[in-house]
Design a protein around this motif. Structure first.
Motif, short mmCIF file in Angstrom:
data_model
loop_
_atom_site.label_atom_id
_atom_site.label_comp_id
_atom_site.label_asym_id
_atom_site.label_seq_id
_atom_site.Cartn_x
_atom_site.Cartn_y
_atom_site.Cartn_z
N THR A 136 53.11 -4.74 36.77
CA THR A 136 51.80 -4.36 36.48
C THR A 136 51.56 -4.63 34.78
O THR A 136 50.42 -5.14 34.44
CB THR A 136 51.55 -2.83 36.84
N SER A 139 51.19 -8.35 34.09
CA SER A 139 50.07 -9.11 34.57
C SER A 139 48.91 -8.64 33.79
O SER A 139 47.80 -9.44 33.88
CB SER A 139 49.79 -8.80 36.11
N SER A 140 49.15 -7.48 33.03
CA SER A 140 47.91 -7.08 32.14
C SER A 140 47.71 -7.98 30.75
O SER A 140 47.02 -7.94 30.04
CB SER A 140 48.06 -5.78 31.80
N THR A 206 45.82 -12.56 39.41
CA THR A 206 46.47 -11.25 39.20
C THR A 206 47.70 -11.30 39.85
O THR A 206 48.67 -10.22 39.70
CB THR A 206 45.67 -9.96 39.62
N GLN A 207 48.07 -12.03 40.81
CA GLN A 207 49.42 -12.16 41.53
C GLN A 207 50.27 -13.29 40.81
O GLN A 207 51.39 -13.06 40.40
CB GLN A 207 49.15 -12.34 42.91
#
Length: 269
Positions: A136, A139-140, A206-207
């Protein structure tokens, strides 16, 4: 005695200065996106640097203001901290001695395999719970989006020297045979059975490959590179601290000898 105390104080001032690169190395690690996502090394380095700073300040005060018990505390505490710093330097070297990239045909960037790295580092990313938090965080960041802005043509991207983290997380493994559309969008895999990561790849921005073992390996490769740089700073500082500590011990011993000789002369007269 006064001269020796001033020398001890001056030497401890150098020790104060030597704490700065240690703290700086920890702060630098904390500003790197991968290290800030995994949080392993930076805080031990920062805390150790701060402790060295505090103990060196105690020695500085004890030297200039002639406080023997404070100097003794400095000698004992600094010895312990030097040993801890040496252990940290060796530990970082040992956990980063393994792990290297693999060359793929017609590619300038390298591919990374999770099993190439030390067990200590692998355990930091193997847990599903830990990796979900790290994934998380990664990915940010904008590291994958930056590739789309820099490379439009397939050959330009294949010739690029991208970071291990970008290689592992922002694109599918080369052996899967995906067709390039842009750095973060690939279609028509040739061999999805080549690696489980081939099935884990997603064109959803986002993946991407954040759930891939190659992404975990890329993270560890990035950590290895940054930890090695920090370890060089720590090693140089360690050598300088040992040198300063030994000189300080000699100065302290000379000061005690001068003090005893002065008391002997006073008693004799």
């Amino acid at each position: 005695m006064a001269l020796s105390n001033n020398v001890i104080g001056a030497i401890n001032f150098v020790a104060v200065l030597l704490s700065i690169p240690i703290i700086g190395a920890g702060i630098w690690l904390s500003t790197e996106p991968d290290n800030s996502c995994i949080n392993i090394l930076q805080w031990p380095v920062i805390i150790l640097g701060i402790l060295i700073l505090v103990v060196a300040l105690a020695g500085l005060v004890g030297g200039f203001w002639r406080i023997p018990w404070l100097l003794i505390f400095y000698m004992v505490a600094m010895l312990v901290l030097i040993i801890l710093l040496a252990c940290l330097v060796v530990f970082v070297y040992m956990v980063t001695v393994r792990g290297h990239g693999h060359i793929e045909p017609s590619r300038s960037y390298l591919e990374y395999k999770l099993d190439d790295f030390s067990g200590f580092l692998r355990r930091r990313v193997r847990s599903t719970y830990k990796w979900e938090r790290i994934r998380t965080c990664l990915s940010s960041t904008s590291m994958c989006a930056e590739l789309n802005q820099s490379y439009r043509m397939a050959q330009d991207f294949f010739n690029a020297h991208i970071t291990p983290l970008q290689s592992g997380c922002c694109k599918p493994p080369t052996e899967c045979g995906y067709t390039f559309v842009n750095p973060t969008y690939w279609i028509s895999p040739i061999n999805t059975a080549a690696d489980m990561d081939c099935l884990a790849w997603s064109n959803e921005q986002t993946q991407l490959c954040y759930s891939c073992d190659s992404c975990k390996a890329g993270l560890l490769a990035n950590l290895k590179k940054e930890w090695r740089r920090a370890d060089i700073i720590l090693l140089i500082t360690l050598v300088a601290l040992i040198w300063v500590y030994l000189i300080g011990c000699c100065a302290f011993r000379n000061a005690k000898t001068e003090d005893l000789f002065r008391k002997y002369k006073q008693g004799y007269t």
